[in-house]
Design a protein around this motif. Sequence first.
Motif, mmCIF file in Angstrom:
data_model
loop_
_atom_site.group_PDB
_atom_site.id
_atom_site.type_symbol
_atom_site.label_atom_id
_atom_site.label_comp_id
_atom_site.label_asym_id
_atom_site.label_seq_id
_atom_site.Cartn_x
_atom_site.Cartn_y
_atom_site.Cartn_z
ATOM 1 N N UNK A 131 -34.047 50.243 -0.199
ATOM 2 C CA UNK A 131 -34.425 48.991 -0.473
ATOM 3 C C UNK A 131 -35.799 49.041 -1.143
ATOM 4 N N UNK A 132 -35.722 49.486 -2.323
ATOM 5 C CA UNK A 132 -37.074 49.812 -3.133
ATOM 6 C C UNK A 132 -36.624 49.689 -4.704
ATOM 7 N N UNK A 133 -37.554 48.997 -5.509
ATOM 8 C CA UNK A 133 -36.926 48.678 -6.826
ATOM 9 C C UNK A 133 -36.746 49.903 -7.810
ATOM 10 N N UNK A 134 -37.708 50.797 -7.560
ATOM 11 C CA UNK A 134 -37.499 51.741 -8.144
ATOM 12 C C UNK A 134 -36.334 52.906 -7.857
ATOM 13 N N UNK A 135 -35.781 52.926 -6.773
ATOM 14 C CA UNK A 135 -34.701 53.365 -6.312
ATOM 15 C C UNK A 135 -33.564 52.914 -6.782
#
Length: 241
Positions: A131-135
């Motif tokens: 749950x990470x934007x870059x991921x």
Amino acid sequence: MFWETSSTIAPGNGFSLFSATHLCWLAAAAILFFLAGRWYRGADETARRRLRILIGILLICDELAKDLSTLATGRFEWAFLPFHLCSINIFVILAHIVRPDDVKSEFLYALCLPGALAALLFPSWSSLPAWNLMCIHSFSAHILLALYPILLLCGGYRPHFSRLKPAIFPSLAIVCVIFVLNKKLCTNFMFLNNGGSGNPLAWAESILGNPGYLLALPVLIALVWAVMYLPLEAARRKRAA
């Protein structure tokens, strides 16, 4: 942790290769490829073009989300510029949308498709949590990059290595420019400064050192293209016999 990047995230928050998180993304990608490819095969050219345009728009939005979010949070890096091999294919896809031709289609098949699939199998962003934007950006962008040439194949495009030849010399010129840019910006676009981590180039670097690992790059490309083109050529000759 939603806004962190690979450079700012604390160790121990990422996922392992082929863990549940990774496999879920791969399964979602496979399902999308299958369903979209099946729909594309039966669609008319107007509907196909609309889907290709949609993919182009989504790729632009994906890149803007990455750049604007990192700029807004003070986490922007030169490495986020679209000069990796996969990112450069965004421009090729946009050019293909505007004016499709066999040379662009071949470039996307030979370089975009294996590059995007390799990135999905060996993600360089595994230090980030799910749950990470870059991921999310990295997985979704590479899925879209792989989807576009897959749709072309489902739509009837048949690759032929001879069509790639006009793109080889421009590609070498781009590599030279990126090599210089890496030195100026201390970046690692196209993995020309180091092999990264968790991928075949990283393994080659551990054996051959740096810059010795670069010798493995043309060998790796030749092996991938052999898998992608030799069966097609064999089938073509069999039909002609």
